[in-house]
Design a protein around this motif. Structure first.
Motif, mmCIF file in Angstrom:
data_model
loop_
_atom_site.group_PDB
_atom_site.id
_atom_site.type_symbol
_atom_site.label_atom_id
_atom_site.label_comp_id
_atom_site.label_asym_id
_atom_site.label_seq_id
_atom_site.Cartn_x
_atom_site.Cartn_y
_atom_site.Cartn_z
ATOM 1 N N THR A 59 19.595 8.735 22.289
ATOM 2 C CA THR A 59 18.934 7.802 21.384
ATOM 3 C C THR A 59 17.421 7.893 21.502
ATOM 4 O OG1 THR A 59 20.795 6.276 21.516
ATOM 5 C CG2 THR A 59 18.693 5.372 20.755
ATOM 6 N N GLY B 173 16.084 11.094 19.988
ATOM 7 C CA GLY B 173 16.060 10.971 18.541
ATOM 8 C C GLY B 173 14.898 10.136 18.057
ATOM 9 N N ILE C 256 11.807 12.243 18.045
ATOM 10 C CA ILE C 256 11.777 13.136 16.886
ATOM 11 C C ILE C 256 11.325 12.359 15.655
ATOM 12 C CG2 ILE C 256 13.181 14.520 15.325
ATOM 13 C CD1 ILE C 256 14.898 15.299 17.724
ATOM 14 N N ALA C 257 11.885 11.160 15.474
ATOM 15 C CA ALA C 257 11.485 10.328 14.344
ATOM 16 C C ALA C 257 10.018 9.939 14.449
ATOM 17 C CB ALA C 257 12.360 9.068 14.294
ATOM 18 N N THR D 192 13.143 12.884 7.956
ATOM 19 C CA THR D 192 14.484 12.302 7.832
ATOM 20 C C THR D 192 15.536 13.398 7.729
ATOM 21 O OG1 THR D 192 13.569 10.343 6.739
ATOM 22 C CG2 THR D 192 15.929 10.758 6.457
ATOM 23 N N ILE E 169 16.328 14.942 11.143
ATOM 24 C CA ILE E 169 17.232 14.124 11.959
ATOM 25 C C ILE E 169 18.639 14.121 11.366
ATOM 26 C CG2 ILE E 169 17.654 11.801 12.855
ATOM 27 C CD1 ILE E 169 14.600 11.359 12.674
ATOM 28 N N GLY F 136 17.843 20.622 13.747
ATOM 29 C CA GLY F 136 18.775 19.998 14.689
ATOM 30 C C GLY F 136 19.910 20.910 15.086
#
Length: 464
Positions: free
Chosen positions: A159, A162, A165-166, A306, A309, A369
């Motif tokens: 989490t 991620g 990355i966002a 977006t 991900i 990814g």
């Protein structure tokens, strides 16, 4: 996402920590862990805001200094180039010198360099400033996530990774949109100045709040634990240098892992070109002022992030029983971006073009990814960090660095629209790399599994 991948400079957690009680044990207090995350995330935003603010002010720099599009592209590409070249060596130095100290030094450097860009009087001075921004930012992604992971339980690592990355996507959006608004209201120098000051303030707070000794309490294995896989394929007691010399060639030991490196990097050529040049495209072909062009391009940067991900999430979902489907997702995204972006830049300016362009942007970084997952599957766990650093290097040298620069060179001869019509064609090469990798994937996985089993038998025989 440099937009590239943010990789950890430390090994993954020991096998026993991935399950059971160890997976949910907090190395430090929850409150302190979230403070570390918030400040690290803030520096990540500053990292990408300082990197991407340049793209928002391309039109102003072009007009004031009479720069060619090739020169503008080089100012963007040099940052990605330095990040790619220096991520791995600077991450190793950070592990030796202290991660917190290294992060503060890096943030201070990129912030001061951004302030230097604010007072640059020529293209040459701006290039030097952007070069130093790249040097400062080179280690932040890998070391920053390593700091964050060291204060959270293993169960939250996916989490948190991620979220980082966002964070790159959000920072890019803020850099382009806020930078464009500041540039239109106060001038382009204030846009760089604001980003530099923000970074210095965050670095000062980080220095006071985050302390190295609190990140690795006694008995916490997250930061320096050993793995059962360490030394796989070598004799027990083999020196670390010898183990690495044996294991590092496996970074390129299979056709499929090279295909993943090459496909990911080539596909990010397209994403990097779009992020760098969409503000100028909207300024030139939609007649939008700098602020509106930056805000619009910022939304597209968010769409690209977006998609990056989402590509990982979709590939994880559909490949639970058939890992080879990760390649299918990567190939599908590459082909989809090729078709949609080629169509988008053939359509006249207007709502239809924006819709098709958004769909193409959503897919253009989607393979990132799946490619990272394939690299992880195809390399020994003990060199996972090195493998991801290699992937970051490929993403930078094949995609994020040359994408903006080559697009600028083409734009000088063909116009920006003509250059952007050619950019999606790079996805053909990316698709080819992914197809070659997919063809060898299962065979390479079996060979890797066989090597691991042979190493296990050898270690068992040696210990008995």
């Amino acid at each position: 996402m440099t937009m590239g991948f943010l990789t950890t400079a430390e090994p993954a957690e020991p096998a026993q920590a991935r399950t059971g009680a160890g997976a949910s044990t907090w190395p430090v207090s929850r409150a302190y862990a979230w403070v570390v995350f918030a400040l690290s995330f803030g520096l990540l935003l500053s990292d990408y805001m300082s990197r991407q603010v340049l793209n928002a002010v391309f039109p102003m720099l072009k007009a004031e200094w009479l720069l060619s599009d090739a020169q503008l592209g080089s100012l963007s590409g040099i940052v990605a180039l330095m990040v790619g070249l220096l991520t791995f060596p600077l991450s190793l130095l950070a592990d030796r010198w202290g991660r917190v100290r290294s992060l503060v030094l890096a943030a201070t450097m990129w912030s001061l360099a951004t302030l230097g860009c604010a007072v640059a009087a020529s293209y040459g001075q701006m290039f030097v400033g952007r070069f130093l921004v790249g040097v400062g930012e080179a280690a932040y992604g890998s070391v920053g996530i390593a700091v964050v992971l060291s204060v959270f339980p293993p169960a939250l690592r996916a989490t948190l990774s991620g979220a980082f990355i966002a964070g790159g996507a959000f920072g890019s959006v803020l850099g382009i949109s806020v930078g464009g608004a500041l540039a239109e209201a106060f001038g382009w120098r204030w846009a760089f100045g604001a980003m530099g000051v923000l970074g210095l303030v965050l670095a000062a707070v980080y220095t006071v709040v985050v302390q190295e000794k609190r990140l690795a309490p006694a008995g916490n294995a997250t930061g320096a634990g050993t793995r059962a896989e360490d030394g796989a394929g070598t004799e027990p007691g083999t020196p670390a240098e010898t183990r690495l010399r044996v294991l590092l060639p496996r970074l390129f030991s299979s056709v499929s892992v090279v295909g993943a490196y090459a496909g990911s990097g080539l596909q990010l050529f397209v994403a990097g070109a779009l992020i760098a040049w969409l503000p100028s495209y909207f300024n030139r072909y939609y007649d939008l002022p700098t602020a509106q062009a930056g805000a619009t391009a910022g939304l597209f940067a968010l769409v690209i992030g977006t998609g990056m991900i989402a590509g990982g999430i979709v590939s994880d979902r559909i490949s639970l029983r058939a890992p080879i489907r990760k390649w299918t997702v990567a190939i599908g995204c590459s082909v989809g971006s090729l078709v949609l972006l080629t169509l988008a830049f053939r359509l006249p300016a207007g709502p239809a073009q924006l819709l098709v362009l958004a769909l193409g942007a959503l897919l253009c970084a989607g393979p990132a990814g799946p490619a990272a997952a394939m690299v992880a599957n195809l390399t020994p766990a003990v060199i996972a960090a090195t493998a991801f650093a290699t992937l970051t290097l490929a993403n930078s040298l094949l995609g994020l660095a040359p994408g903006p620069a080559i697009t600028g060179m083409l734009a000088d001869h063909l116009g920006l629209l003509g250059a952007l019509r050619l950019v999606p064609l790079v996805a053909i090469a990316a698709t080819g790399a992914f197809l070659i990798g997919r063809h060898s994937y299962e065979r390479d996985l079996r060979r890797l599994a066989g090597s691991a089993e042979a190493a296990d038998r050898k270690k068992t025989e040696s210990s008995s």
